[in-house]
Write a protein that holds these residues in place. Structure first.
Motif, PDB file in Angstrom:
ATOM      1  N   PHE A  27       0.791  -1.226   0.000  1.00  0.00           N
ATOM      2  CA  PHE A  27       0.000   0.000   0.000  1.00  0.00           C
ATOM      3  C   PHE A  27       0.828   1.283   0.000  1.00  0.00           C
ATOM      4  N   GLU A  28       2.141   1.174   0.155  1.00  0.00           N
ATOM      5  CA  GLU A  28       2.966   2.364   0.338  1.00  0.00           C
ATOM      6  C   GLU A  28       2.851   3.350  -0.820  1.00  0.00           C
ATOM      7  N   VAL A  29       3.043   2.896  -2.029  1.00  0.00           N
ATOM      8  CA  VAL A  29       3.002   3.792  -3.191  1.00  0.00           C
ATOM      9  C   VAL A  29       1.576   4.169  -3.584  1.00  0.00           C
ATOM     10  N   PRO A  30       0.642   3.220  -3.713  1.00  0.00           N
ATOM     11  CA  PRO A  30      -0.703   3.606  -4.153  1.00  0.00           C
ATOM     12  C   PRO A  30      -1.385   4.640  -3.258  1.00  0.00           C
ATOM     13  N   LEU A  31      -1.236   4.507  -1.944  1.00  0.00           N
ATOM     14  CA  LEU A  31      -1.921   5.438  -1.045  1.00  0.00           C
ATOM     15  C   LEU A  31      -1.237   6.800  -0.983  1.00  0.00           C
ATOM     16  N   ALA A  32      -0.045   6.901  -1.555  1.00  0.00           N
ATOM     17  CA  ALA A  32       0.661   8.185  -1.591  1.00  0.00           C
ATOM     18  C   ALA A  32       0.588   8.827  -2.969  1.00  0.00           C
ATOM     19  N   THR A  33      -0.164   8.217  -3.872  1.00  0.00           N
ATOM     20  CA  THR A  33      -0.184   8.638  -5.270  1.00  0.00           C
ATOM     21  C   THR A  33      -1.555   9.171  -5.674  1.00  0.00           C
ATOM     22  N   SER A  34      -1.570  10.128  -6.576  1.00  0.00           N
ATOM     23  CA  SER A  34      -2.798  10.632  -7.204  1.00  0.00           C
ATOM     24  C   SER A  34      -3.794  11.115  -6.143  1.00  0.00           C
ATOM     25  N   ILE A  35      -5.070  10.860  -6.351  1.00  0.00           N
ATOM     26  CA  ILE A  35      -6.112  11.386  -5.463  1.00  0.00           C
ATOM     27  C   ILE A  35      -5.993  10.847  -4.040  1.00  0.00           C
ATOM     28  N   PRO A  36      -5.755   9.541  -3.816  1.00  0.00           N
ATOM     29  CA  PRO A  36      -5.584   9.079  -2.422  1.00  0.00           C
ATOM     30  C   PRO A  36      -4.455   9.796  -1.697  1.00  0.00           C
ATOM     31  N   GLY A  37      -3.343  10.034  -2.389  1.00  0.00           N
ATOM     32  CA  GLY A  37      -2.226  10.739  -1.764  1.00  0.00           C
ATOM     33  C   GLY A  37      -2.536  12.194  -1.508  1.00  0.00           C
ATOM     34  N   ARG A  38      -3.173  12.855  -2.485  1.00  0.00           N
ATOM     35  CA  ARG A  38      -3.507  14.264  -2.312  1.00  0.00           C
ATOM     36  C   ARG A  38      -4.503  14.457  -1.181  1.00  0.00           C
ATOM     37  N   ALA A  39      -5.469  13.555  -1.072  1.00  0.00           N
ATOM     38  CA  ALA A  39      -6.447  13.657   0.009  1.00  0.00           C
ATOM     39  C   ALA A  39      -5.772  13.549   1.373  1.00  0.00           C
ATOM     40  N   ALA A  40      -4.774  12.675   1.480  1.00  0.00           N
ATOM     41  CA  ALA A  40      -4.041  12.547   2.744  1.00  0.00           C
ATOM     42  C   ALA A  40      -3.228  13.801   3.039  1.00  0.00           C
ATOM     43  N   ARG A  41      -2.568  14.347   2.018  1.00  0.00           N
ATOM     44  CA  ARG A  41      -1.758  15.556   2.225  1.00  0.00           C
ATOM     45  C   ARG A  41      -2.615  16.753   2.605  1.00  0.00           C
ATOM     46  N   HIS A  42      -3.858  16.783   2.136  1.00  0.00           N
ATOM     47  CA  HIS A  42      -4.768  17.884   2.462  1.00  0.00           C
ATOM     48  C   HIS A  42      -5.527  17.666   3.774  1.00  0.00           C
ATOM     49  N   GLY A  43      -5.241  16.571   4.449  1.00  0.00           N
ATOM     50  CA  GLY A  43      -5.877  16.335   5.739  1.00  0.00           C
ATOM     51  C   GLY A  43      -7.284  15.777   5.670  1.00  0.00           C
ATOM     52  N   LEU A  44      -7.688  15.271   4.508  1.00  0.00           N
ATOM     53  CA  LEU A  44      -9.028  14.709   4.365  1.00  0.00           C
ATOM     54  C   LEU A  44      -9.121  13.297   4.913  1.00  0.00           C
ATOM     55  N   VAL A  45      -8.010  12.557   4.818  1.00  0.00           N
ATOM     56  CA  VAL A  45      -8.012  11.143   5.202  1.00  0.00           C
ATOM     57  C   VAL A  45      -6.685  10.800   5.856  1.00  0.00           C
ATOM     58  N   GLU A  46      -6.749   9.875   6.770  1.00  0.00           N
ATOM     59  CA  GLU A  46      -5.549   9.342   7.418  1.00  0.00           C
ATOM     60  C   GLU A  46      -5.541   7.834   7.208  1.00  0.00           C
ATOM     61  N   TYR A  47      -4.458   7.317   6.631  1.00  0.00           N
ATOM     62  CA  TYR A  47      -4.332   5.883   6.403  1.00  0.00           C
ATOM     63  C   TYR A  47      -3.515   5.255   7.523  1.00  0.00           C
ATOM     64  N   HIS A  48      -3.969   4.104   7.964  1.00  0.00           N
ATOM     65  CA  HIS A  48      -3.245   3.376   9.000  1.00  0.00           C
ATOM     66  C   HIS A  48      -3.177   1.917   8.551  1.00  0.00           C
ATOM     67  N   VAL A  49      -1.998   1.504   8.061  1.00  0.00           N
ATOM     68  CA  VAL A  49      -1.819   0.146   7.561  1.00  0.00           C
ATOM     69  C   VAL A  49      -1.220  -0.714   8.669  1.00  0.00           C
ATOM     70  N   VAL A  50      -1.905  -1.802   8.997  1.00  0.00           N
ATOM     71  CA  VAL A  50      -1.545  -2.658  10.126  1.00  0.00           C
ATOM     72  C   VAL A  50      -1.001  -3.987   9.598  1.00  0.00           C
ATOM     73  N   ASP A  51       0.158  -4.382  10.095  1.00  0.00           N
ATOM     74  CA  ASP A  51       0.756  -5.669   9.726  1.00  0.00           C
ATOM     75  C   ASP A  51       0.132  -6.761  10.591  1.00  0.00           C
ATOM     76  N   LEU A  52      -0.620  -7.645   9.967  1.00  0.00           N
ATOM     77  CA  LEU A  52      -1.310  -8.707  10.709  1.00  0.00           C
ATOM     78  C   LEU A  52      -0.336  -9.598  11.464  1.00  0.00           C
ATOM     79  N   ARG A  53       0.880  -9.741  10.943  1.00  0.00           N
ATOM     80  CA  ARG A  53       1.851 -10.619  11.601  1.00  0.00           C
ATOM     81  C   ARG A  53       2.330 -10.071  12.943  1.00  0.00           C
ATOM     82  N   ASP A  54       2.080  -8.792  13.199  1.00  0.00           N
ATOM     83  CA  ASP A  54       2.438  -8.230  14.506  1.00  0.00           C
ATOM     84  C   ASP A  54       1.565  -8.787  15.621  1.00  0.00           C
ATOM     85  N   PHE A  55       0.513  -9.503  15.259  1.00  0.00           N
ATOM     86  CA  PHE A  55      -0.423 -10.024  16.252  1.00  0.00           C
ATOM     87  C   PHE A  55      -0.407 -11.554  16.281  1.00  0.00           C
TER      88      PHE A  55
END
Length: 238
Positions: A27-55
């Protein structure tokens, strides 16, 4: 309701999208690219990616096991999913991406865009323990009648469809309003741009006429034609 990214963030209405996966790097590149990335930079959305193996609890960080009753493939264990979701500050509506889920539509994207928090669970291997679907997820969603290697690609589809609907994400409401399915059923009319002629293929004259009434009528007719041809189940005339 505010319409720009800055004021939305200042109002504290930022949407949180959590994604639970064994491949967080997906998810690193897609969520930082184009509209998803711009929305995050503008404070519209916050992404939190969780590694299932940590549990997981073993040194191999095992997230799957053989299915009860036998059969091929491996099934993802319930414990890591439950504990991962319980670790979140804001889980919100929990969705399991699954081929058994209800087909995802534009109406679902609109509905989910109004949620303050959203958690997407990505399965992998043969299946996910049914207790995750029955007792953790609020709903199961499928993006189509086909099977993917895992839920990561499907989670990106859902996240993109939801985030682009947040006020201020596109910056141009007319762009979204002319998309396919925006009105709930119709495909959009074809689009053209410059040059007016390319390799002997011309842009329809009506689009170059400057007559906005004719253009609107042409677009409506083309939308109906394409919907009847390619999505007959959504054509109200049939």
């Amino acid at each position: 309701m505010t319409t720009d990214g800055v004021s939305r963030a200042q109002d504290g209405t930022r949407v949180r999208v959590n994604i639970v996966t064994i491949f967080p790097e997906f998810f690193e590149v897609p969520l930082a690219t184009s509209i998803p990335g711009r929305a995050a930079r503008h404070g519209l959305v916050e992404y939190h990616v969780v590694d299932l193996r940590d549990f997981t609890r073993d040194r191999h960080r095992t997230v799957d096991d053989a299915p009860y009753g036998g059969g091929g493939g491996m099934v993802m264990k319930p414990e890591p999913f439950f504990e991962a979701v319980e670790s979140l500050d804001e889980a919100g509506r929990v969705i399991l991406l699954s081929p058994r889920g209800r087909l995802f539509t534009h109406d679902d994207a609109v509905r989910l865009s109004l949620e303050p928090s959203l958690t997407l669970l990505c399965g992998h291997y043969k299946d996910v323990d049914q207790r995750v679907a029955d007792h953790l997820a609020d709903e199961e969603i499928s993006i189509g009648d086909f099977v993917l290697s895992g839920g990561e690609a499907a989670a990106l589809v859902v996240a993109d469809a939801v985030v682009r609907l947040l006020p201020g994400a596109l910056g141009d409401h007319d762009s979204a309003a002319s998309d396919s399915f925006y009105d709930g059923r119709r495909l959009s009319a074809p689009s053209y741009t410059r040059p007016a002629e390319y390799r002997g293929h011309e842009v329809p004259e009506v689009l170059r006429s400057g007559d906005h009434a004719r253009i609107q009528a042409w677009r409506a007719a083309e939308a109906e034609r394409l919907t009847a041809s390619r999505r007959p189940e959504q054509d109200p005339v049939r």
